[in-house]
Design a protein around this motif. Sequence first.
Motif, PDB file in Angstrom:
ATOM      1  N   LEU A 719      10.405  42.522   7.010  1.00 40.88           N
ATOM      2  CA  LEU A 719      11.014  41.196   6.879  1.00 40.88           C
ATOM      3  C   LEU A 719       9.974  40.163   6.463  1.00 40.88           C
ATOM      4  CD1 LEU A 719      13.278  39.107   7.278  1.00 40.88           C
ATOM      5  CD2 LEU A 719      12.620  39.006   9.707  1.00 40.88           C
ATOM      6  N   TRP A 720       8.821  40.145   7.121  1.00 40.38           N
ATOM      7  CA  TRP A 720       7.813  39.138   6.806  1.00 40.38           C
ATOM      8  C   TRP A 720       7.128  39.413   5.488  1.00 40.38           C
ATOM      9  CZ3 TRP A 720       7.272  34.459   8.687  1.00 40.38           C
ATOM     10  CH2 TRP A 720       7.917  34.161   9.887  1.00 40.38           C
ATOM     11  N   LEU A 746       5.424  32.382  12.092  1.00 44.32           N
ATOM     12  CA  LEU A 746       5.235  33.736  12.609  1.00 44.32           C
ATOM     13  C   LEU A 746       4.484  33.706  13.934  1.00 44.32           C
ATOM     14  CD1 LEU A 746       5.261  36.818  12.386  1.00 44.32           C
ATOM     15  CD2 LEU A 746       3.234  36.663  10.925  1.00 44.32           C
ATOM     16  N   TYR A 747       3.411  32.933  13.994  1.00 40.18           N
ATOM     17  CA  TYR A 747       2.650  32.837  15.243  1.00 40.18           C
ATOM     18  C   TYR A 747       3.522  32.277  16.362  1.00 40.18           C
ATOM     19  CZ  TYR A 747      -0.318  30.734  18.781  1.00 40.18           C
ATOM     20  OH  TYR A 747      -0.854  30.357  19.972  1.00 40.18           O
ATOM     21  N   GLY A 748       4.275  31.226  16.064  1.00 39.85           N
ATOM     22  CA  GLY A 748       5.114  30.617  17.089  1.00 39.85           C
ATOM     23  C   GLY A 748       6.151  31.577  17.642  1.00 39.85           C
ATOM     24  N   LEU A 749       6.744  32.367  16.762  1.00 44.90           N
ATOM     25  CA  LEU A 749       7.749  33.335  17.219  1.00 44.90           C
ATOM     26  C   LEU A 749       7.124  34.404  18.101  1.00 44.90           C
ATOM     27  CD1 LEU A 749       9.839  33.759  13.938  1.00 44.90           C
ATOM     28  CD2 LEU A 749      10.583  32.666  16.047  1.00 44.90           C
ATOM     29  N   CYS A 750       5.966  34.919  17.703  1.00 43.27           N
ATOM     30  CA  CYS A 750       5.313  35.972  18.487  1.00 43.27           C
ATOM     31  C   CYS A 750       4.831  35.434  19.832  1.00 43.27           C
ATOM     32  CB  CYS A 750       4.155  36.569  17.694  1.00 43.27           C
ATOM     33  SG  CYS A 750       4.668  37.489  16.221  1.00 43.27           S
ATOM     34  N   TRP A 751       4.279  34.230  19.837  1.00 41.67           N
ATOM     35  CA  TRP A 751       3.815  33.638  21.090  1.00 41.67           C
ATOM     36  C   TRP A 751       4.983  33.368  22.021  1.00 41.67           C
ATOM     37  CZ3 TRP A 751       4.776  28.888  23.417  1.00 41.67           C
ATOM     38  CH2 TRP A 751       3.950  28.555  24.494  1.00 41.67           C
ATOM     39  N   GLY A 752       6.070  32.795  21.482  1.00 39.17           N
ATOM     40  CA  GLY A 752       7.233  32.515  22.312  1.00 39.17           C
ATOM     41  C   GLY A 752       7.864  33.780  22.871  1.00 39.17           C
ATOM     42  N   ALA A 753       7.897  34.830  22.040  1.00 43.59           N
ATOM     43  CA  ALA A 753       8.464  36.090  22.518  1.00 43.59           C
ATOM     44  C   ALA A 753       7.633  36.672  23.654  1.00 43.59           C
ATOM     45  CB  ALA A 753       8.559  37.086  21.364  1.00 43.59           C
ATOM     46  N   LEU A 754       6.304  36.612  23.535  1.00 44.44           N
ATOM     47  CA  LEU A 754       5.461  37.151  24.603  1.00 44.44           C
ATOM     48  C   LEU A 754       5.596  36.321  25.872  1.00 44.44           C
ATOM     49  CD1 LEU A 754       3.386  39.393  25.138  1.00 44.44           C
ATOM     50  CD2 LEU A 754       1.592  37.747  24.613  1.00 44.44           C
ATOM     51  N   TRP A 755       5.753  35.037  25.729  1.00 40.92           N
ATOM     52  CA  TRP A 755       5.964  34.169  26.897  1.00 40.92           C
ATOM     53  C   TRP A 755       7.231  34.588  27.650  1.00 40.92           C
ATOM     54  CZ3 TRP A 755       7.288  28.239  26.693  1.00 40.92           C
ATOM     55  CH2 TRP A 755       7.186  27.708  27.983  1.00 40.92           C
ATOM     56  N   SER A 756       8.240  34.987  26.912  1.00 41.11           N
ATOM     57  CA  SER A 756       9.501  35.399  27.542  1.00 41.11           C
ATOM     58  C   SER A 756       9.510  36.866  27.931  1.00 41.11           C
ATOM     59  CB  SER A 756      10.674  35.101  26.602  1.00 41.11           C
ATOM     60  OG  SER A 756      10.590  35.895  25.426  1.00 41.11           O
ATOM     61  N   GLY A 757       8.406  37.590  27.683  1.00 37.72           N
ATOM     62  CA  GLY A 757       8.301  38.958  28.149  1.00 37.72           C
ATOM     63  C   GLY A 757       8.514  40.021  27.094  1.00 37.72           C
ATOM     64  N   VAL A 758       8.548  39.652  25.823  1.00 36.48           N
ATOM     65  CA  VAL A 758       8.767  40.631  24.758  1.00 36.48           C
ATOM     66  C   VAL A 758       7.551  40.613  23.834  1.00 36.48           C
ATOM     67  CG1 VAL A 758      10.239  41.369  22.854  1.00 36.48           C
ATOM     68  CG2 VAL A 758      11.261  40.286  24.865  1.00 36.48           C
ATOM     69  N   TRP A 759       6.938  41.767  23.653  1.00 32.64           N
ATOM     70  CA  TRP A 759       5.807  41.855  22.731  1.00 32.64           C
ATOM     71  C   TRP A 759       6.321  42.166  21.336  1.00 32.64           C
ATOM     72  CZ3 TRP A 759       3.850  45.351  19.310  1.00 32.64           C
ATOM     73  CH2 TRP A 759       2.589  45.039  18.771  1.00 32.64           C
ATOM     74  N   VAL A 760       6.021  41.247  20.402  1.00 34.23           N
ATOM     75  CA  VAL A 760       6.409  41.390  18.999  1.00 34.23           C
ATOM     76  C   VAL A 760       5.130  41.418  18.173  1.00 34.23           C
ATOM     77  CG1 VAL A 760       7.683  40.356  17.077  1.00 34.23           C
ATOM     78  CG2 VAL A 760       8.581  40.174  19.400  1.00 34.23           C
ATOM     79  N   PRO A 761       4.987  42.364  17.238  1.00 36.17           N
ATOM     80  CA  PRO A 761       3.735  42.455  16.466  1.00 36.17           C
ATOM     81  C   PRO A 761       3.432  41.168  15.716  1.00 36.17           C
ATOM     82  CG  PRO A 761       5.140  44.371  16.075  1.00 36.17           C
ATOM     83  CD  PRO A 761       5.966  43.387  16.837  1.00 36.17           C
TER      84      PRO A 761
END
Length: 784
Positions: A719-720, A746-761
């Motif tokens: 996708l990216w 991209l950075y914001g999405l990955c950081w936000g996902a990890l904050w909520s407990g989901v690791w996204v590459p």
Amino acid sequence: MANKLVILKVFGSLTQGVQIALEIGQEGEPPSTEIMGTLPADPDLLANLQQWQHSYRSLSGPQRIRPKEIVHGGSIQPVADCQRLAQRLQGQFQTWLSQASFRPLDQQLREDLSREDTVRVLIRTEDVTLQQLPWHSWSVIDRYPKAEISLGAVRFSAGVASPTGRQSDTDRSSVKILAILGHSDGIDVAVDRRLLEGLPQAAVTFLVEPERDAFNAQLWNQPWDILFFAGHSLSQSVEADGSGLQGRLFINPDDSLTISELKYGFRQAVANGLKLAIFNSCDGLGLAEELKPLGLPHLILMREPVPDLVAQSFLRNFLTAYAAGAPLHLAERQARERLQGLENTFPCASWLPVLVHASQASPPDWAQLSEVDSAAPDLTQASTEALASSSKARRFPWPSRVQVGLAVAAVVSTVRWMGGLQPLELRVYDWLLAQRPATDMPSRVLVIEATEADVETYGYPLPDDVLVAAIDQLEEKNPRLVGLDIFRSQPNDALQAKLEGSNSLVALCSPGQPSSSNQPGVPPPPNLPEDRVGFSTVVEDPDGVLRRQLLFSQPDTNAPCSTRFSLSTLLALRYLDSEGIGPENLDRQRLRLGQAIFSPLESHAGPYHAAESRGFQIFLNYTRQDNFADRITLSELLDAQTQLPDLTNKVVLVGMTAPISNPTDYFVTPMGAQQWPQTQIAGVRLHAHMVNALLTAALDGRRGIQPISTGLAYGWIFLWSLVGGVLARTALRPWLLGLGLGLMGLYGLCWGALWSGVWVPLVPPLLALLGSSAGVRWLMRRYR
């Protein structure tokens, strides 16, 4: 002084030898001198030509792009190599022309020409390779300062007769120029436009990145004196042996045309009086080949890819000289030779411009072009603006963007699957984890630390009686559980009795490595059941950072420690059991524990490649703040004056923090990996993090860190990669701004996902985004 025309009709090729017919005469009159000659085959000259072309075209910057984007691979060596090959080619070419069979022609030129003559030297040949030779370096051009080389076909097409009845218009005497500013990504065509707008006695109509129908309509609707094109172009071989060339103009980001696709419009423009075409773009010999049959009398073009600064400098100097009254070929020579001043940066710049004649008619000067046909209809301002407004730049074709995106994503995914990105992904994971904000959470853990001061006081290893005294002090406060993060395989009678008699005590053992003499393992205290013994094994990554938590694993029956649960897991499970919460197997892969659901990490989960996946491993969900666990020293615990808090609902961990105790019992966390030098924490504090992570997940709903599935991860990369291709084309002014916004998103999405407990590459899609964006940009510059 006379205007002389010198024609060399050249037949044959460098591989078979050539025959030459020399004609010398006055412009507009039959030749007064004719003589024949030959030149031998010269494969070495052909090889030198091809080597120079390959060297020139291999430079990072030999194309019409902004000079600031030209980087010669971080070195000047490619430029020096190109210059060296150019000198060798010139020398070989001079040697070829000095053959005895060609000497009579050279002597005849010396007899018939004088240095005061204005001489147009026309090389007429159908062989593409012969056209590409550096004829401008022929000694005749140096000998006669008012001579210039131009190219032409052996046989001129009759073409279309120019209209008659053109009359001088004293009210508006101007040169009519149709200026096509084509696909200009990476090209500063604004400079070309300003140069044309500053011409005296010129009426210029601009079409900016026009669509095909707008370009065609202008060729039909009114007479033009000059056609100008700036933008991307290229020449392609149309024969298997490379003997034929076809030119292609990129008029907008979506449309590219060969001359044959505007054949009738060009023919009509020639019939209406078009005399000169200037293609200030790359690689134009193919354009000349296609325009010759249409009868366009004169062309100026670039024989090879041309840097933007070179194209602008040539146009400025040519227009200045031509509009000032210089003959066409001398204005071209003056502008071409002035490019030599740029050759320290742009090698062979003075080789690029070439004048091509498709007619024996003398080329017009500026004053002759300014005679306007008063009977010719003019387009109204409204219709001109309508045509210009229809020339909207469209997007780069979707198939091209998709293909580049898929290719880049496939490369990045392959490298990732093979483990090439694991070190970088793990470091970025640490960095993102350290960026998470601190959150308040209940304090359910107390850590009793045996510090260096305690070791000096009580000795090392800590005596069993000291541990008994510590346990007695703790039991007075009735803790829910006490975990001893201290090995005691052979306790004395008092400590053994205390361990056997207290159901709240959990001891430690180590499976070790039975095959290794350095890690033989440590058995637990005797006579303790499995639910009172936890193993000490932790899982470190290859870079020494501890990111995972091993909950339980199948024990080795031959190991000295055969319990299934880690110390931290056993403490958490027994704590939750007192809350009426027990583990529940949802399926073979998922485990429910209160409000939390855990899935084991696979060998290729998240950033890992072929990681050790034994047992049930999860990401260790560290907490940033230190107040999740209370801490006191062993001396404070044994001091009767210390007021201990209520321990009824706490897990107490007793362990060593003195470095002298066991250097291997210190670990680097993701937060510690961000510091320099890296910081470590003692094993007892690590167990506190592990217990806290399980309890807060099960009781408070704090989400653990779970990577997205492998399939979704690679879909995310693709996708990216496509996004990078889109941003490269849609954010042209400037495109780096759009790319920067994409990176931030991209950075914001990955950081936000990890904050909520989901690791996204983050790393693979970042590389795919940059790679596809760079790939699309490179293709848009390369295929012009």
